[in-house]
Design an enzyme around this catalytic site. Sequence first.
Site, PDB file in Angstrom:
ATOM      1  CD1 TRP A  20      44.069 -11.935  27.451  1.00 44.36           C
ATOM      2  CD2 TRP A  20      42.479 -13.328  27.986  1.00 44.36           C
ATOM      3  NE1 TRP A  20      44.129 -12.683  26.525  1.00 44.36           N
ATOM      4  CE2 TRP A  20      43.292 -13.721  26.799  1.00 44.36           C
ATOM      5  CE3 TRP A  20      41.667 -14.301  28.714  1.00 44.36           C
ATOM      6  CZ2 TRP A  20      42.793 -14.869  25.988  1.00 44.36           C
ATOM      7  CZ3 TRP A  20      41.045 -15.195  28.029  1.00 44.36           C
ATOM      8  CH2 TRP A  20      41.720 -15.541  26.617  1.00 44.36           C
ATOM      9  NE  ARG A  21      44.796  -9.409  23.266  1.00 47.42           N
ATOM     10  CZ  ARG A  21      44.798 -10.164  22.076  1.00 47.42           C
ATOM     11  NH1 ARG A  21      43.802  -9.989  21.199  1.00 47.42           N
ATOM     12  NH2 ARG A  21      45.752 -10.810  21.766  1.00 47.42           N
ATOM     13  CD  GLU A  33      49.970 -14.184  29.646  1.00 45.47           C
ATOM     14  OE1 GLU A  33      50.252 -15.309  29.077  1.00 45.47           O
ATOM     15  OE2 GLU A  33      49.638 -13.104  29.069  1.00 45.47           O
ATOM     16  CG  LEU A  76      42.999 -25.990  30.651  1.00 49.37           C
ATOM     17  CD1 LEU A  76      42.428 -25.496  29.487  1.00 49.37           C
ATOM     18  CD2 LEU A  76      42.888 -24.399  31.490  1.00 49.37           C
ATOM     19  CE1 TYR A 116      54.272 -15.403  26.640  1.00 50.26           C
ATOM     20  CE2 TYR A 116      53.179 -16.653  28.193  1.00 50.26           C
ATOM     21  CZ  TYR A 116      53.178 -15.715  27.198  1.00 50.26           C
ATOM     22  OH  TYR A 116      51.982 -15.076  26.862  1.00 50.26           O
ATOM     23  CG  ASP A 134      54.147 -16.886  22.572  1.00 50.15           C
ATOM     24  OD1 ASP A 134      55.177 -16.360  21.460  1.00 50.15           O
ATOM     25  OD2 ASP A 134      53.108 -17.115  22.326  1.00 50.15           O
ATOM     26  CB  CYS A 188      53.095 -15.757  11.040  1.00 53.97           C
ATOM     27  SG  CYS A 188      54.569 -16.397  10.707  1.00 53.97           S
ATOM     28  CB  CYS A 204      58.964 -12.776   5.026  1.00 59.05           C
ATOM     29  SG  CYS A 204      58.883 -14.419   6.055  1.00 59.05           S
TER      30      CYS A 204
END
Length: 346
Positions: A20-21, A33, A76, A116, A134, A188, A204
Amino acid sequence: MNISKQLINWYTDNKRDLPWRNTTNPYFIWLSEIILQQTQVVQGRPYYDSFTATFPTVFDLANAEEQEVLKLWQGLGYYSRARNLHASAKYIVKELDGKFPDTFDQIIKLKGVGDYTASAIASICFNQVTAVVDGNVYRALSRIYGIDTPINTSKGFKEFKTLAQQLIDPKQPATFNQAIMEFGARLCKPKNPDCNSCPFNTICVALQKNIISDLPVKLKTVKVKKKYFNFIVALSKDNKTILEKRTGSGIWQNLYQFPLIETDKSASHTIIESQVKNLDLFKGHNITLSLYNDKAIIHKLSHQHLYTKFWIVNLNDDLESGILFDEITNYPVPILIGNFIEKFNF
DNA sequence: AACTCGGGGGC
DNA sequence: GCCCCAGAGTT
Protein backbone atom coordinates in the site's frame (compact mmCIF):
# COMPACT_ATOMS: atom_id res chain seq x y z
CA MET A 1 16.79 19.77 13.10
CA ASN A 2 13.20 19.54 14.24
CA ILE A 3 11.46 16.35 15.27
CA SER A 4 9.36 16.18 12.13
CA LYS A 5 12.40 16.27 9.87
CA GLN A 6 14.21 13.70 12.01
CA LEU A 7 11.26 11.33 11.87
CA ILE A 8 11.07 11.65 8.11
CA ASN A 9 14.81 11.08 7.76
CA TRP A 10 14.61 7.99 9.94
CA TYR A 11 11.67 6.77 7.87
CA THR A 12 13.51 7.30 4.60
CA ASP A 13 16.31 5.04 5.81
CA ASN A 14 14.20 2.41 7.57
CA LYS A 15 10.81 2.05 5.93
CA ARG A 16 9.52 -1.32 4.82
CA ASP A 17 8.44 -1.86 1.26
CA LEU A 18 4.73 -2.55 1.70
CA PRO A 19 2.17 -2.94 -1.09
CA TRP A 20 0.00 0.00 0.00
CA ARG A 21 3.02 2.27 -0.06
CA ASN A 22 3.23 2.02 -3.83
CA THR A 23 -0.13 3.68 -4.48
CA THR A 24 -2.20 6.72 -3.57
CA ASN A 25 -5.41 5.23 -4.97
CA PRO A 26 -7.86 6.08 -2.16
CA TYR A 27 -9.74 2.81 -2.60
CA PHE A 28 -6.57 0.80 -1.96
CA ILE A 29 -5.45 3.05 0.89
CA TRP A 30 -8.89 2.78 2.47
CA LEU A 31 -8.74 -1.02 2.22
CA SER A 32 -5.32 -1.10 3.83
CA GLU A 33 -6.34 1.22 6.66
CA ILE A 34 -9.46 -0.74 7.56
CA ILE A 35 -7.57 -4.02 7.45
CA LEU A 36 -4.80 -2.62 9.65
CA GLN A 37 -7.08 -1.31 12.40
CA GLN A 38 -5.96 -3.08 15.59
CA THR A 39 -4.03 -5.47 13.35
CA GLN A 40 -0.31 -5.88 12.84
CA VAL A 41 1.13 -5.51 9.36
CA VAL A 42 2.26 -9.13 9.18
CA GLN A 43 -1.24 -10.34 9.95
CA GLY A 44 -3.09 -7.92 7.67
CA ARG A 45 -0.86 -7.99 4.62
CA PRO A 46 -2.12 -11.25 3.05
CA TYR A 47 -5.69 -10.00 3.45
CA TYR A 48 -4.79 -6.78 1.63
CA ASP A 49 -3.38 -8.85 -1.22
CA SER A 50 -6.47 -11.05 -1.47
CA PHE A 51 -8.92 -8.14 -1.24
CA THR A 52 -7.20 -6.08 -3.91
CA ALA A 53 -6.97 -9.14 -6.15
CA THR A 54 -10.58 -10.21 -5.64
CA PHE A 55 -12.06 -6.69 -5.63
CA PRO A 56 -9.80 -4.51 -7.81
CA THR A 57 -12.22 -1.56 -7.70
CA VAL A 58 -14.82 -0.19 -5.34
CA PHE A 59 -17.46 -1.32 -7.84
CA ASP A 60 -16.33 -4.93 -7.52
CA LEU A 61 -16.58 -4.71 -3.74
CA ALA A 62 -19.96 -3.02 -3.86
CA ASN A 63 -21.36 -5.65 -6.21
CA ALA A 64 -20.25 -8.59 -4.05
CA GLU A 65 -22.51 -10.43 -1.62
CA GLU A 66 -21.79 -9.73 2.04
CA GLN A 67 -21.16 -13.42 2.58
CA GLU A 68 -18.35 -13.33 0.03
CA VAL A 69 -16.77 -10.34 1.74
CA LEU A 70 -17.00 -11.99 5.15
CA LYS A 71 -15.53 -15.20 3.74
CA LEU A 72 -12.50 -13.30 2.49
CA TRP A 73 -12.25 -11.55 5.87
CA GLN A 74 -12.44 -14.86 7.74
CA GLY A 75 -9.75 -15.17 10.41
CA LEU A 76 -8.94 -11.47 10.65
CA GLY A 77 -11.40 -10.69 13.44
CA TYR A 78 -13.43 -7.59 14.25
CA TYR A 79 -15.90 -8.55 11.55
CA SER A 80 -17.84 -5.28 11.76
CA ARG A 81 -14.93 -3.90 9.75
CA ALA A 82 -15.85 -6.14 6.84
CA ARG A 83 -19.57 -5.38 7.09
CA ASN A 84 -18.93 -1.62 7.28
CA LEU A 85 -16.40 -1.82 4.46
CA HIS A 86 -18.98 -3.46 2.24
CA ALA A 87 -21.73 -1.02 3.22
CA SER A 88 -19.45 1.94 2.55
CA ALA A 89 -18.48 0.56 -0.86
CA LYS A 90 -22.17 0.41 -1.76
CA TYR A 91 -22.61 3.97 -0.49
CA ILE A 92 -19.68 5.24 -2.57
CA VAL A 93 -21.03 3.59 -5.70
CA LYS A 94 -24.67 4.52 -5.24
CA GLU A 95 -24.46 7.97 -3.67
CA LEU A 96 -21.09 9.24 -4.89
CA ASP A 97 -21.13 7.67 -8.35
CA GLY A 98 -18.08 5.61 -7.44
CA LYS A 99 -15.92 8.65 -6.70
CA PHE A 100 -14.07 8.32 -3.40
CA PRO A 101 -14.65 11.29 -1.04
CA ASP A 102 -11.62 13.58 -1.07
CA THR A 103 -11.76 15.60 2.15
CA PHE A 104 -11.41 14.59 5.81
CA ASP A 105 -14.95 15.78 6.57
CA GLN A 106 -16.44 13.64 3.82
CA ILE A 107 -14.19 10.61 4.38
CA ILE A 108 -15.04 10.36 8.08
CA LYS A 109 -18.71 10.00 7.17
CA LEU A 110 -17.98 6.49 5.85
CA LYS A 111 -19.03 3.67 8.17
CA GLY A 112 -16.04 2.17 9.93
CA VAL A 113 -13.93 5.29 9.39
CA GLY A 114 -13.05 7.32 12.47
CA ASP A 115 -10.58 10.10 13.16
CA TYR A 116 -7.51 7.94 12.62
CA THR A 117 -8.56 6.40 9.31
CA ALA A 118 -9.96 9.64 7.88
CA SER A 119 -6.70 11.41 8.76
CA ALA A 120 -4.64 8.69 7.15
CA ILE A 121 -6.61 8.63 3.89
CA ALA A 122 -6.89 12.44 3.66
CA SER A 123 -3.14 12.88 4.09
CA ILE A 124 -1.88 9.94 2.03
CA CYS A 125 -4.29 10.34 -0.89
CA PHE A 126 -5.20 14.02 -0.90
CA ASN A 127 -2.28 15.74 0.81
CA GLN A 128 -4.45 17.16 3.59
CA VAL A 129 -2.55 18.17 6.72
CA THR A 130 -4.39 15.86 9.10
CA ALA A 131 -2.28 14.14 11.74
CA VAL A 132 -2.96 10.52 12.61
CA VAL A 133 -3.16 9.34 16.19
CA ASP A 134 -2.88 5.58 16.54
CA GLY A 135 -1.21 3.29 19.06
CA ASN A 136 2.20 4.01 17.56
CA VAL A 137 1.74 7.78 17.81
CA TYR A 138 0.59 7.55 21.43
CA ARG A 139 3.64 5.51 22.32
CA ALA A 140 6.24 7.56 20.49
CA LEU A 141 4.99 10.97 21.61
CA SER A 142 4.23 9.96 25.19
CA ARG A 143 7.82 8.77 25.57
CA ILE A 144 9.66 11.52 23.72
CA TYR A 145 7.71 14.25 25.55
CA GLY A 146 7.15 12.36 28.80
CA ILE A 147 3.36 12.69 28.67
CA ASP A 148 1.49 10.54 31.20
CA THR A 149 -2.06 11.54 30.32
CA PRO A 150 -4.03 8.28 29.92
CA ILE A 151 -4.43 7.64 26.20
CA ASN A 152 -7.82 5.97 26.43
CA THR A 153 -9.64 9.10 27.60
CA SER A 154 -11.07 11.94 25.53
CA LYS A 155 -8.63 14.32 27.22
CA GLY A 156 -5.73 12.11 26.23
CA PHE A 157 -6.86 11.83 22.64
CA LYS A 158 -7.24 15.60 22.29
CA GLU A 159 -3.85 16.25 23.82
CA PHE A 160 -2.00 13.84 21.54
CA LYS A 161 -4.00 14.88 18.50
CA THR A 162 -3.08 18.52 19.11
CA LEU A 163 0.59 17.66 19.57
CA ALA A 164 0.70 15.51 16.44
CA GLN A 165 -1.05 18.24 14.49
CA GLN A 166 1.62 20.72 15.62
CA LEU A 167 4.41 18.37 14.61
CA ILE A 168 3.15 17.29 11.20
CA ASP A 169 5.11 18.67 8.25
CA PRO A 170 2.53 20.66 6.25
CA LYS A 171 4.59 20.14 3.10
CA GLN A 172 4.61 16.35 3.35
CA PRO A 173 1.79 15.21 5.63
CA ALA A 174 1.58 11.75 4.07
CA THR A 175 5.23 10.99 4.68
CA PHE A 176 5.16 12.39 8.21
CA ASN A 177 2.14 10.31 9.22
CA GLN A 178 3.63 7.11 7.88
CA ALA A 179 6.99 7.97 9.37
CA ILE A 180 5.76 8.39 12.93
CA MET A 181 3.74 5.18 12.72
CA GLU A 182 6.64 3.20 11.28
CA PHE A 183 8.86 4.65 13.99
CA GLY A 184 6.46 3.45 16.69
CA ALA A 185 6.05 0.05 15.10
CA ARG A 186 9.71 -0.70 14.40
CA LEU A 187 11.90 1.27 16.80
CA CYS A 188 9.81 2.69 19.66
CA LYS A 189 8.20 -0.69 20.29
CA PRO A 190 6.03 -1.55 23.33
CA LYS A 191 8.69 -3.90 24.72
CA ASN A 192 12.43 -3.49 24.30
CA PRO A 193 12.50 -0.34 22.18
CA ASP A 194 15.76 0.19 20.32
CA CYS A 195 16.82 3.32 22.22
CA ASN A 196 20.48 2.85 21.30
CA SER A 197 19.84 3.66 17.68
CA CYS A 198 17.00 6.12 18.29
CA PRO A 199 17.50 9.59 16.77
CA PHE A 200 15.80 11.07 19.84
CA ASN A 201 17.79 9.31 22.55
CA THR A 202 19.37 12.59 23.67
CA ILE A 203 16.06 14.40 24.10
CA CYS A 204 13.63 11.60 25.03
CA VAL A 205 12.12 12.49 28.40
CA ALA A 206 11.07 8.92 29.20
CA LEU A 207 14.55 7.60 28.48
CA GLN A 208 16.20 10.23 30.67
CA LYS A 209 13.79 9.50 33.52
CA ASN A 210 14.03 5.74 32.94
CA ILE A 211 10.25 5.40 32.61
CA ILE A 212 10.09 4.01 29.09
CA SER A 213 8.19 0.93 30.26
CA ASP A 214 5.63 3.09 32.08
CA LEU A 215 4.54 4.95 28.95
CA PRO A 216 2.07 5.35 27.44
CA VAL A 217 -0.38 5.25 30.35
CA LYS A 218 -3.59 3.33 29.74
CA LEU A 219 -6.45 3.05 32.20
CA LYS A 220 -7.82 -0.22 33.55
CA THR A 221 -8.07 -3.35 31.50
CA VAL A 222 -11.47 -4.94 31.11
CA LYS A 223 -11.96 -8.18 32.93
CA VAL A 224 -12.41 -11.32 30.93
CA LYS A 225 -15.62 -13.32 31.11
CA LYS A 226 -15.75 -17.08 30.80
CA LYS A 227 -18.35 -18.64 28.54
CA TYR A 228 -19.14 -22.28 27.90
CA PHE A 229 -19.95 -23.11 24.29
CA ASN A 230 -21.22 -26.46 23.08
CA PHE A 231 -21.37 -26.76 19.31
CA ILE A 232 -23.61 -29.47 17.89
CA VAL A 233 -22.12 -31.06 14.80
CA ALA A 234 -24.80 -33.04 12.99
CA LEU A 235 -23.79 -35.83 10.61
CA SER A 236 -26.55 -37.25 8.43
CA LYS A 237 -26.65 -40.31 6.20
CA ASP A 238 -26.81 -38.05 3.13
CA ASN A 239 -23.58 -36.26 4.08
CA LYS A 240 -25.10 -33.12 5.49
CA THR A 241 -24.52 -31.04 8.59
CA ILE A 242 -26.16 -27.94 9.99
CA LEU A 243 -24.79 -24.41 10.02
CA GLU A 244 -26.70 -21.44 11.38
CA LYS A 245 -26.17 -17.75 10.71
CA ARG A 246 -25.46 -15.65 13.81
CA THR A 247 -27.84 -12.75 13.95
CA GLY A 248 -28.41 -9.89 16.34
CA SER A 249 -25.63 -8.12 18.20
CA GLY A 250 -22.60 -9.69 19.79
CA ILE A 251 -19.59 -11.44 18.41
CA TRP A 252 -19.35 -12.97 14.94
CA GLN A 253 -22.40 -11.17 13.58
CA ASN A 254 -23.52 -12.66 10.24
CA LEU A 255 -20.97 -15.45 10.41
CA TYR A 256 -22.00 -19.11 10.52
CA GLN A 257 -21.64 -21.73 13.23
CA PHE A 258 -22.87 -25.15 14.24
CA PRO A 259 -25.99 -24.97 16.42
CA LEU A 260 -24.85 -23.64 19.76
CA ILE A 261 -25.88 -24.61 23.27
CA GLU A 262 -24.42 -22.20 25.79
CA THR A 263 -24.26 -23.32 29.40
CA ASP A 264 -23.28 -21.54 32.60
CA LYS A 265 -20.60 -24.12 33.37
CA SER A 266 -18.94 -27.11 31.80
CA ALA A 267 -21.80 -29.38 30.74
CA SER A 268 -22.03 -33.16 31.06
CA HIS A 269 -23.01 -35.66 28.38
CA THR A 270 -26.36 -36.10 30.10
CA ILE A 271 -27.14 -32.38 30.11
CA ILE A 272 -26.23 -31.87 26.47
CA GLU A 273 -28.05 -35.02 25.38
CA SER A 274 -31.30 -33.90 26.96
CA GLN A 275 -31.03 -30.46 25.37
CA VAL A 276 -30.09 -31.81 21.95
CA LYS A 277 -33.09 -34.12 21.96
CA ASN A 278 -35.33 -31.15 22.62
CA LEU A 279 -34.04 -29.23 19.59
CA ASP A 280 -36.59 -28.84 16.81
CA LEU A 281 -33.78 -29.59 14.40
CA PHE A 282 -33.72 -33.24 15.42
CA LYS A 283 -37.43 -33.88 16.00
CA GLY A 284 -38.33 -37.23 14.54
CA HIS A 285 -34.72 -38.37 14.18
CA ASN A 286 -32.85 -41.03 16.12
CA ILE A 287 -29.57 -39.61 17.26
CA THR A 288 -26.35 -40.78 18.87
CA LEU A 289 -24.37 -38.18 20.78
CA SER A 290 -20.63 -38.31 21.33
CA LEU A 291 -18.10 -35.78 22.59
CA TYR A 292 -15.39 -34.84 20.10
CA ASN A 293 -12.94 -33.10 22.44
CA ASP A 294 -12.91 -34.26 26.05
CA LYS A 295 -10.76 -31.32 27.06
CA ALA A 296 -12.40 -27.98 26.33
CA ILE A 297 -10.76 -25.79 23.73
CA ILE A 298 -10.14 -22.38 25.28
CA HIS A 299 -10.60 -19.77 22.59
CA LYS A 300 -9.32 -16.46 23.90
CA LEU A 301 -10.82 -13.18 22.75
CA SER A 302 -10.01 -9.76 24.16
CA HIS A 303 -12.87 -9.83 26.63
CA GLN A 304 -14.13 -13.41 26.64
CA HIS A 305 -12.63 -16.85 27.11
CA LEU A 306 -14.72 -19.42 25.33
CA TYR A 307 -14.54 -22.91 26.83
CA THR A 308 -15.62 -24.89 23.84
CA LYS A 309 -16.72 -28.47 23.26
CA PHE A 310 -17.79 -29.98 19.96
CA TRP A 311 -20.49 -32.64 20.21
CA ILE A 312 -21.05 -35.03 17.33
CA VAL A 313 -24.65 -36.01 16.59
CA ASN A 314 -24.93 -39.01 14.31
CA LEU A 315 -28.29 -39.35 12.58
CA ASN A 316 -29.57 -42.67 11.32
CA ASP A 317 -31.33 -40.99 8.41
CA ASP A 318 -31.22 -38.01 6.05
CA LEU A 319 -31.59 -34.28 6.73
CA GLU A 320 -34.03 -32.27 4.68
CA SER A 321 -32.43 -29.01 5.62
CA GLY A 322 -28.73 -28.62 6.31
CA ILE A 323 -25.78 -28.25 4.01
CA LEU A 324 -23.63 -30.77 2.19
CA PHE A 325 -20.19 -31.45 3.64
CA ASP A 326 -18.68 -30.35 0.32
CA GLU A 327 -20.25 -26.90 0.66
CA ILE A 328 -19.14 -26.18 4.21
CA THR A 329 -16.08 -24.17 3.23
CA ASN A 330 -18.24 -21.70 1.28
CA TYR A 331 -19.53 -20.23 4.53
CA PRO A 332 -17.73 -17.56 6.54
CA VAL A 333 -17.08 -18.94 10.03
CA PRO A 334 -15.20 -17.80 13.13
CA ILE A 335 -11.66 -19.19 13.22
CA LEU A 336 -12.71 -21.34 16.19
CA ILE A 337 -15.17 -23.14 13.91
CA GLY A 338 -12.81 -23.01 10.95
CA ASN A 339 -10.08 -24.82 12.87
CA PHE A 340 -12.51 -27.55 13.85
CA ILE A 341 -13.75 -27.98 10.28
CA GLU A 342 -10.20 -28.30 9.03
CA LYS A 343 -9.24 -30.85 11.64
CA PHE A 344 -12.46 -32.85 11.42
CA ASN A 345 -12.01 -33.17 7.68
CA PHE A 346 -15.60 -33.68 6.57
C1' DA B 1 -17.03 7.39 29.92
C1' DA B 2 -17.48 2.57 29.65
C1' DC B 3 -18.25 -1.44 26.99
C1' DT B 4 -18.01 -4.36 22.95
C1' DC B 5 -15.82 -6.29 19.12
C1' DG B 6 -11.06 -11.17 17.08
C1' DG B 7 -7.26 -13.18 16.43
C1' DG B 8 -2.29 -13.46 16.59
C1' DG B 9 2.18 -12.57 18.57
C1' DG B 10 5.89 -10.84 21.95
C1' DC B 11 7.86 -11.60 26.23
C1' DG C 1 -0.46 -14.81 31.95
C1' DC C 2 -0.58 -9.93 30.34
C1' DC C 3 -0.11 -6.51 26.89
C1' DC C 4 -0.34 -4.73 22.21
C1' DC C 5 -1.74 -4.22 17.42
C1' DA C 6 -1.86 1.65 11.26
C1' DG C 7 -9.62 1.85 16.15
C1' DA C 8 -14.66 2.35 15.61
C1' DG C 9 -19.42 1.88 17.07
C1' DT C 10 -22.78 1.52 20.67
C1' DT C 11 -24.74 2.42 25.06
